[in-house]
Write a protein that holds these residues in place. Structure first.
Motif, PDB file in Angstrom:
ATOM      1  N   GLN A  70      38.631  25.266  43.912  1.00  0.00           N
ATOM      2  CA  GLN A  70      38.282  23.687  44.358  1.00  0.00           C
ATOM      3  C   GLN A  70      39.319  23.926  45.266  1.00  0.00           C
ATOM      4  N   SER A  71      39.481  22.030  45.631  1.00  0.00           N
ATOM      5  CA  SER A  71      40.275  21.188  46.846  1.00  0.00           C
ATOM      6  C   SER A  71      41.290  21.565  45.922  1.00  0.00           C
ATOM      7  N   GLY A  72      42.629  22.315  46.426  1.00  0.00           N
ATOM      8  CA  GLY A  72      43.582  22.403  45.564  1.00  0.00           C
ATOM      9  C   GLY A  72      44.103  23.213  45.222  1.00  0.00           C
ATOM     10  N   GLU A  73      43.127  23.902  44.943  1.00  0.00           N
ATOM     11  CA  GLU A  73      43.096  25.181  43.400  1.00  0.00           C
ATOM     12  C   GLU A  73      44.231  25.863  44.487  1.00  0.00           C
ATOM     13  N   THR A  74      45.210  26.816  43.429  1.00  0.00           N
ATOM     14  CA  THR A  74      45.938  27.702  43.516  1.00  0.00           C
ATOM     15  C   THR A  74      45.721  29.045  43.469  1.00  0.00           C
ATOM     16  N   SER A  75      44.523  29.399  42.119  1.00  0.00           N
ATOM     17  CA  SER A  75      44.306  30.434  41.061  1.00  0.00           C
ATOM     18  C   SER A  75      43.058  30.553  41.396  1.00  0.00           C
ATOM     19  N   CYS A  76      43.057  31.663  40.930  1.00  0.00           N
ATOM     20  CA  CYS A  76      41.256  31.944  41.508  1.00  0.00           C
ATOM     21  C   CYS A  76      41.015  33.488  39.857  1.00  0.00           C
ATOM     22  N   PRO A  77      40.930  32.008  38.911  1.00  0.00           N
ATOM     23  CA  PRO A  77      40.280  32.721  37.702  1.00  0.00           C
ATOM     24  C   PRO A  77      39.291  34.175  37.609  1.00  0.00           C
ATOM     25  N   PRO A  78      37.898  33.983  38.229  1.00  0.00           N
ATOM     26  CA  PRO A  78      37.280  34.948  38.304  1.00  0.00           C
ATOM     27  C   PRO A  78      37.835  36.863  38.721  1.00  0.00           C
ATOM     28  N   LEU A  79      38.809  36.441  39.691  1.00  0.00           N
ATOM     29  CA  LEU A  79      38.751  37.727  40.173  1.00  0.00           C
ATOM     30  C   LEU A  79      40.626  37.917  40.381  1.00  0.00           C
ATOM     31  N   ALA A  80      41.855  37.276  39.511  1.00  0.00           N
ATOM     32  CA  ALA A  80      42.499  37.499  38.996  1.00  0.00           C
ATOM     33  C   ALA A  80      43.677  36.761  38.129  1.00  0.00           C
ATOM     34  N   THR A 266      42.825  41.902  43.412  1.00  0.00           N
ATOM     35  CA  THR A 266      42.251  41.398  42.884  1.00  0.00           C
ATOM     36  C   THR A 266      42.088  42.058  41.079  1.00  0.00           C
ATOM     37  N   ASP A 267      41.953  41.819  40.195  1.00  0.00           N
ATOM     38  CA  ASP A 267      41.434  42.413  39.293  1.00  0.00           C
ATOM     39  C   ASP A 267      40.116  42.894  38.684  1.00  0.00           C
ATOM     40  N   ILE A 268      39.424  43.064  39.942  1.00  0.00           N
ATOM     41  CA  ILE A 268      38.005  43.471  39.684  1.00  0.00           C
ATOM     42  C   ILE A 268      37.842  45.213  40.521  1.00  0.00           C
ATOM     43  N   PRO A 269      37.354  46.092  38.770  1.00  0.00           N
ATOM     44  CA  PRO A 269      37.526  47.155  39.665  1.00  0.00           C
ATOM     45  C   PRO A 269      36.180  47.629  40.652  1.00  0.00           C
ATOM     46  N   ASP A 270      36.578  48.364  41.640  1.00  0.00           N
ATOM     47  CA  ASP A 270      35.141  48.647  42.433  1.00  0.00           C
ATOM     48  C   ASP A 270      34.542  48.922  41.629  1.00  0.00           C
ATOM     49  N   THR A 271      33.912  49.553  40.846  1.00  0.00           N
ATOM     50  CA  THR A 271      32.725  49.588  40.127  1.00  0.00           C
ATOM     51  C   THR A 271      31.424  48.528  40.543  1.00  0.00           C
ATOM     52  N   PRO A 272      30.313  48.401  41.018  1.00  0.00           N
ATOM     53  CA  PRO A 272      29.470  47.302  40.943  1.00  0.00           C
ATOM     54  C   PRO A 272      29.247  47.055  39.505  1.00  0.00           C
ATOM     55  N   SER A 273      28.828  48.055  38.673  1.00  0.00           N
ATOM     56  CA  SER A 273      28.988  47.512  36.996  1.00  0.00           C
ATOM     57  C   SER A 273      29.774  46.714  36.615  1.00  0.00           C
ATOM     58  N   SER A 274      30.974  46.649  37.003  1.00  0.00           N
ATOM     59  CA  SER A 274      32.148  46.015  35.870  1.00  0.00           C
ATOM     60  C   SER A 274      31.593  45.269  35.372  1.00  0.00           C
ATOM     61  N   PRO A 275      32.088  44.510  34.449  1.00  0.00           N
ATOM     62  CA  PRO A 275      31.557  43.423  33.235  1.00  0.00           C
ATOM     63  C   PRO A 275      32.885  42.309  34.299  1.00  0.00           C
ATOM     64  N   LEU A 276      34.094  42.274  34.995  1.00  0.00           N
ATOM     65  CA  LEU A 276      34.909  42.222  35.911  1.00  0.00           C
ATOM     66  C   LEU A 276      34.612  41.430  37.171  1.00  0.00           C
ATOM     67  N   THR A 277      32.878  42.045  37.820  1.00  0.00           N
ATOM     68  CA  THR A 277      32.561  41.437  38.917  1.00  0.00           C
ATOM     69  C   THR A 277      31.423  40.195  38.871  1.00  0.00           C
TER      70      THR A 277
END
Length: 645
Positions: A70-80, A266-277
């Motif tokens: 979002q405009s001005g957002e400094t965090s990225c909850p889906p990623l980290a 990021t906190d997203i594992p490099d496995t495509p099927s990961s639930p964090l993807t």
């Protein structure tokens, strides 16, 4: 190495904390956060955000979009978790009016003071884009060396001559990374990276960097030189630094990016099927999803210049089925003895990369008749020509001087009857001196400017070792044959021209590649064997079938998402082939009706069956119905059978 081994075991969150604390050990993030995705980051004014998102969607290989803030957002909850994009990258680039003005270790001061020239941070939008560092861990686990990590260097990044698809204010060249990969491990590297589309997916080019407009691998535009080891092949992946080129070209008042090689972890594992993807309803474009059935296999299609190509396992399996069908031998010539696995596939891949193809046919086996030609060859040649035309290739037909008038009339009728998509030039070649072949093949005789990048001979009489041309009965028919073989010989020394020969007996142009087998295994082989090789020698029970199979193979490659992505360098991809284009390709496949119509045209012109000399609806002594019609039907069944994704 720029960071100690102890860092290699830390989690992304722990590493982000060290970066925030300005830990001097972290210069680049290559080799860090093994098992997790890394991200390129671009920060743009809000009014450019929609254009940039469209730019990402148009160019999914270099710009796989993980998250738009979002405009001005400094965090990225889906990623980290607990991330702050202003502090969690070790080095940032600052751009003003499209110029890099400085690098900084934090963006916290930007937009903080009301009087700051930078304007409010609340006006900025952050884009997080996948990074190839995210697949390096999987490469190592697959036994593929990661040379940049081994050499303690940042990855090599190059600006190419390939333009991305523009969107709004954004237009720039594609940037690629290069990793040296041992030739024996190319399939492993391709598979691992294909299964991680969020980290740019499979390579977009394998081989000579000149294809991308890269002149010198020792001088990367970004990063550091990574050296090839003996046996390595340069492999290129689309790179998120393309986004930096987009900033430079669009000239926003103010923009930021990561410094190349200094990624966001990021906190997203490099496995495509990961639930964090990111889920399927996120910003991730549908055509960046990995389909295991579309996992590409890698094949070398040219030695000079070096070029490999990719096609999915599904497409490869079908083309191999086509090769099995055309290998049947109802005429009992023993043609299976000449078979070489995947010659059809490699030829189709090379043709798919071609832009200008010259096709030659003509075997005057009936020297006692006028015309002396046979019904095998022209149908396969026209079938290939019409599919190549449908795919946007330039096609030229090459014939003997004695047969120009007849072949022109045949081409004209094929166009009128809808067998050939459009008229094509008909040319001849005369050996007028030692440089005649070079001048025919290349503009002004300049080997760096070839007119054609692929020559195809189908059922074309080929020169034997004694300089003569023989039919299967061992009769010399040299007086009826122009020296088109010289073009295939000359092409061997011209970089960028590939050759294919299609035959069913071993005396056809191009079959010199399997000359030893012809000599030892075919009747009269020591006399009739063609001495002139082609890069690819496709053998078939009847040569026409080889031409039909090439047409079908090209259709399969152009409906293969993995191959199309490779051809287009991951740029401007459609999720599915447009319906009108697919309909045109399908309409230009060989069919029983079209081939029967064309054979009747040949008979009308007095062209006879090869084996029997009958002026009838037969080829090589085999009647069109049921033999040839059945083969065509089976080739189409393999080609058009749906593949479930």
């Amino acid at each position: 190495m720029q960071h100690s081994g102890s860092l290699d075991c830390l989690s992304p969150a722990e590493l982000r904390l060290l970066i925030r604390q300005k830990d001097s050990r972290i210069r680049t993030t290559t080799g860090l956060a093994d098992g997790y995705q890394q991200a390129n980051v671009v920060v743009l004014p809000n009014h450019l955000a929609d254009d940039f998102e469209a730019f990402c969607r148009s160019n999914p290989a270099p710009l796989p979009l993980l998250y738009r803030s979002q405009s001005g957002e400094t965090s990225c909850p889906p990623l980290a978790k607990h991330a702050d994009i202003r502090t969690d990258i070790s080095q940032y680039c600052v751009y003003e009016e499209g110029c890099l003005v400085k690098t900084v270790s934090s963006l916290q001061n930007y937009g903080r003071q009301p009087s700051a020239a930078s304007g409010p941070w609340s006006d900025m939008v952050c884009f997080y884009l996948g990074c190839s560092f995210g697949f390096e861990g999987k490469l190592k686990k697959a036994g593929v060396p990661v040379r940049n990590v081994e050499q303690g260097r940042n990855i090599s990044m190059y600006r190419t001559a390939v333009g991305c698809f523009p969107a709004g204010k954004f237009s720039c060249p594609l940037v690629v990374t290069m990793r040296p990969i041992p030739a024996a491990l190319l399939d492993a590297a391709v598979e691992v990276t294909h299964l991680n589309p969020l980290a740019h997916g499979a390579p977009v080019h394998i081989g000579d960097p000149a294809f991308l407009g890269i002149q010198d691998l020792s001088r990367p535009d970004y990063g550091e030189q990574v050296e090839l080891q003996p046996g390595d092949v340069p492999v290129f992946w689309a790179c998120g630094v393309t986004a930096i080129e987009a900033i430079l070209s669009s000239k926003p008042r103010l923009a930021f990016s990561h410094s190349p090689g200094c990624m966001f972890l990021t906190d997203i594992p490099d496995t495509p099927s990961s639930p964090l993807t990111p889920p399927s309803d996120s910003l991730e474009p549908q055509h960046t999803k990995a389909h295991p059935e579309q996992t590409p296999l890698c094949f070398q299609v040219s030695h000079n210049p070096l070029l490999y190509s990719l096609a999915s396992q599904a497409a490869v399996a079908k083309i191999r089925q086509l090769e099995t069908v055309i290998g049947e031998d109802p005429g009992e010539r023993g043609i299976r003895a000449l078979f070489v696995q995947d010659e059809l596939l490699r030829s189709c891949l090379a043709l798919s990369h071609s832009s200008s193809v010259a096709i030659t046919t003509g075997f005057p086996t009936h020297y006692m008749h006028s015309p002396p030609d046979e019904t095998d060859g022209p149908p396969g040649a026209i079938a290939m020509a019409t599919m190549l035309l449908s795919l946007g290739k330039k096609v030229t037909m090459l014939t003997d001087r004695r047969a120009v008038e007849m072949n022109q009339a045949i081409i004209d009728e094929a166009v009128r009857n809808g067998v050939l998509k459009a008229a094509i030039p008909l040319v001849t070649f005369e050996d007028s001196g030692p440089d005649a072949a070079l001048h025919f093949l290349c503009h002004h005789g300049d080997a760096s400017k070839p007119r054609y990048d692929h020559l195809v001979a189908i059922e074309r009489s080929g020169r034997a070792s004694d300089g003569n041309y023989y039919n299967m009965r061992g009769i010399n028919i040299k007086h009826l044959v122009d020296p088109i073989d010289n073009l295939f010989i000359a092409a061997k020394d011209i970089p960028g021209i590939t050759t294919t020969g299609i035959g069913d007996g071993g005396n056809e142009l191009g079959m010199g590649k399997v000359k030893d087998k012809v000599i030892n295994l075919m009747p009269k082989g020591s006399l009739i064997a063609c001495d002139v090789p082609a890069d690819f020698a496709i053998t078939a029970g009847v040569s026409n079938w080889g031409g039909y199979a090439v047409a079908c193979g090209l259709y399969l490659l152009h409906t293969c998402p993995s191959h199309q992505r490779y051809l287009k360098k991951g740029l401007g991809l459609e999720p599915v082939t447009p319906q009108d284009q697919l309909q045109d390709w399908t309409a230009n496949l060989p069919s029983v009706d079209k081939e029967e119509s064309f054979l009747s045209t040949l008979v009308k012109f007095g062209i006879r069956s090869g084996k029997t000399a009958h002026l009838a609806m037969e080829v090589d002594g085999l009647t069109f119905h049921p033999t040839h019609s059945d083969i065509i039907s089976r080739l189409l069944e393999v080609t058009q059978r749906s593949t479930t994704l």
